[in-house]
Write an enzyme that holds these catalytic residues in place. Sequence first.
Site, PDB file in Angstrom:
ATOM      1  N   HIS A  52      14.809 -27.875 -15.016  1.00 11.49           N
ATOM      2  CA  HIS A  52      15.273 -27.294 -13.758  1.00 11.49           C
ATOM      3  C   HIS A  52      14.100 -27.019 -12.811  1.00 11.49           C
ATOM      4  CE1 HIS A  52      13.686 -23.280 -14.671  1.00 11.49           C
ATOM      5  NE2 HIS A  52      14.114 -23.483 -15.918  1.00 11.49           N
ATOM      6  N   GLU A  95      18.914 -22.876 -22.438  1.00 14.92           N
ATOM      7  CA  GLU A  95      17.566 -22.448 -22.802  1.00 14.92           C
ATOM      8  C   GLU A  95      17.568 -21.653 -24.111  1.00 14.92           C
ATOM      9  OE1 GLU A  95      14.689 -22.944 -23.113  1.00 14.92           O
ATOM     10  OE2 GLU A  95      13.535 -22.252 -21.367  1.00 14.92           O
TER      11      GLU A  95
END
Length: 346
Positions: free
Chosen positions: A64, A153
Amino acid sequence: EQSENEEKKANKLPDPSAGKGVAGGNQEVALPDTKGGVAFSHAPEHGISLFLARRSKTIHFIRHAEGVHNEANRAFGDETPTIHSTPGSWKYIDAPLTDTGIRQCLEARTGVLLEGVRPELVVVSPLTRTLQTAHIMFHSKGLHFLAHDVCRERWGRYTCDKRRSARAILGDMRKVYACTDEDVDFTSFAFGDEEDEKWTETRESDASCRGRGVALLKWLATRPEREIAVVTHSSFLRHLFRAFGFSLDTRDMKELHRKAGNAEVRSVTLALHRGFYPEGSWTDDGAFIPTHPSFRKGKWALAAGPLRRLHAGLRNRRGGGDDDDDRGVKKAAHADKKDKTASSRS
């Protein structure tokens, strides 16, 4: 001792010699298992290995772009601002992109980072910053987006890695994706629970995170697409890549194992040493039908036999055009359904 044909039947694998593949007649989608054999030819004296193209996929792993948590940690000098016990840290929960992060995505979309990247599917972590990154980079390209919790994550300790409620994320991101009329699946794999039940004050173990990385790769191996983008996170990627590569040349190993930068694209070839299949079943004529519809979309069509019968009905119809011919077409179509073959929108 089983004969070869009995063994194939027991394992529910198609006989390649019969010329029958998966639904749609595309034998390159579902792979026959190697049954303990070797799926590649390695010639160390030449410095090369050969895989059949159908045993490989191109995966573009994308971290990201910059989030508000990245900005805060960089300004402080370490990750203290986002540790759960730090006063004020909870404002970073499920951190969104900064203006810099949005710019990074826009530059990647029009620049060299995504040059030559042409995925058929975009798999994305269900956290806000990855959903934003995926949308900005790939919107309006006619792609299918699929949110999947397996590539979120590494959870725990840091508030930025705690997911907001599914309702809150969907309330924000469905509107964003709808603005550009994207084909996006938020429901199949994105949220196991309404609230984030996985996040704790202690960090997910290395073994657990690494195991999720391998699980993602095995799941990607079952997909019908040959080129896939995965928008995810730095710690998750570090653990995924470090499950591999220790036998590589030192330079290649360092390149594979180093931490990914914001909005970085790292492309790899996923080579399949055996057949990988999603949950599903084989039909009698050797077609494989995945249970979950996302594995059929855009790839799964009528097998050759039923398709031939259906169109033969149209040819016969031209002779008279009466009700009997109409019933013949309907009968062929009904037979197709009974053959349990899958169809796509294409």
